[in-house]
Design a protein around this motif. Structure first.
Motif, PDB file in Angstrom:
ATOM      1  N   GLN A 113       0.858   5.169   1.466  1.00  0.00           N
ATOM      2  CA  GLN A 113       0.178   6.055   2.394  1.00  0.00           C
ATOM      3  C   GLN A 113       0.843   7.423   2.373  1.00  0.00           C
ATOM      4  OE1 GLN A 113       0.150   4.980   6.616  1.00  0.00           O
ATOM      5  NE2 GLN A 113      -1.800   6.030   6.901  1.00  0.00           N
ATOM      6  N   GLY A 125      -1.169  11.905   6.680  1.00  0.00           N
ATOM      7  CA  GLY A 125      -2.519  12.262   7.081  1.00  0.00           C
ATOM      8  C   GLY A 125      -3.613  11.632   6.255  1.00  0.00           C
ATOM      9  N   ARG A 126      -3.265  10.589   5.519  1.00  0.00           N
ATOM     10  CA  ARG A 126      -4.250   9.925   4.654  1.00  0.00           C
ATOM     11  C   ARG A 126      -4.279   8.431   4.933  1.00  0.00           C
ATOM     12  NH1 ARG A 126      -7.723  13.161   2.661  1.00  0.00           N
ATOM     13  NH2 ARG A 126      -8.080  11.780   0.881  1.00  0.00           N
ATOM     14  N   GLY A 127      -5.344   7.764   4.494  1.00  0.00           N
ATOM     15  CA  GLY A 127      -5.416   6.323   4.633  1.00  0.00           C
ATOM     16  C   GLY A 127      -4.604   5.627   3.553  1.00  0.00           C
ATOM     17  N   PRO A 128      -4.284   4.357   3.742  1.00  0.00           N
ATOM     18  CA  PRO A 128      -3.504   3.617   2.742  1.00  0.00           C
ATOM     19  C   PRO A 128      -4.284   3.424   1.445  1.00  0.00           C
ATOM     20  CG  PRO A 128      -3.570   2.467   4.854  1.00  0.00           C
ATOM     21  CD  PRO A 128      -4.593   3.545   4.908  1.00  0.00           C
ATOM     22  N   TYR A 180       0.840  -1.189   0.000  1.00  0.00           N
ATOM     23  CA  TYR A 180       0.000   0.000   0.000  1.00  0.00           C
ATOM     24  C   TYR A 180       0.877   1.242   0.000  1.00  0.00           C
ATOM     25  CZ  TYR A 180      -4.005  -2.887   1.413  1.00  0.00           C
ATOM     26  OH  TYR A 180      -5.004  -3.821   1.464  1.00  0.00           O
TER      27      TYR A 180
END
Lengths: 116, 112
Positions: free
Chosen positions: B38, B41-44, B36
């Motif tokens: 990332q 401050g964000r999701g994967p 993944y």
């Protein structure tokens, strides 16, 4: 397709209050949703797995009475942090999975919780 | 439970070079390894999945290998660009337990 949203994206609250975080699958039905917590420079740690219409399964060490999870529909799961304390400050991320594909999880953008 | 180790916390490379990231697992051989991306401050965001019976998987400038003898997966970003700068996470799960175990990630910085 396969978009997952979270609301709010960030929240600041006082110690002792409860905070609810919503996770929605926007264009698919999520039979299973997962909640993770991520501290700075650390990996995502699975907190609980929730299946629509049934009780969530919590990972070892996660207090079920403190982190209430509700998965009332195929597109919505909520995580409520009850009586939050500064040590609960973290980045909370949800993910969703469809019934037909167990291999892939679609992640939300995360919610930054800061407890003062 | 599975333990995933990404042994480089940070990797700095020049634009155009190939970045190679390592992911090692220590317990059972996972049925699947996933990578993944990332951003802060964000999701994967899912990039690639490789099964234990696959040696290599490619997607555009990305390549993943899976070596069950070494208990290792390598993730390559070829012709790297500054836009590739992010943290890359390795995750695994078995065929009978679809819960993901994540590594801590490797932060890649591509210099122009």
């Amino acid at each position: 397709g396969a978009v997952v949203s979270q609301h709010p994206s960030w929240v600041i609250c006082k110690s002792g209050t409860s905070v609810k975080i919503e996770c929605r699958s926007l264009d698919f039905q999520a039979t299973t949703m997962f909640w993770y917590r991520q501290f700075p420079k650390q990996s995502l740690m699975l907190m609980a797995t929730s299946n629509e219409g049934s009780k969530a399964t919590y990972e070892q060490g996660v207090e079920k009475d403190k982190f209430l999870i509700n998965h009332a529909s195929l597109t919505l799961s909520t995580l409520t942090v009850t009586s939050a304390h500064p040590e609960d400050s973290s980045f909370y991320i949800c993910s969703a999975r469809t019934a037909g594909n167990y291999n892939e999880q679609f992640f939300g953008p995360g919610t930054r919780l800061t407890v003062l | 439970s599975q333990k995933i180790e990404q042994n480089s916390e940070a990797l700095n490379i020049q634009e155009g070079k190939t970045a190679t990231l390592t992911c090692n697992y220590t317990n059972y051989s996972p049925a699947y390894l996933q990578w993944y991306r990332q951003d802060p401050g964000r999701g994967p965001v899912f990039l690639l999945l490789i099964r234990e019976n696959e040696k290599e998987k490619r997607k555009e400038r990305l390549k993943v290998t899976f070596d069950t003898t070494l208990k290792q997966s390598l993730f390559h970003i070829t012709a790297s660009q500054p836009a590739d700068s992010a943290t890359y996470l390795c995750a695994s799960h078995s065929s009978n337990d679809y819960k993901l175990s994540f590594g801590a990630g490797t932060t890649v910085t591509v210099r122009a």
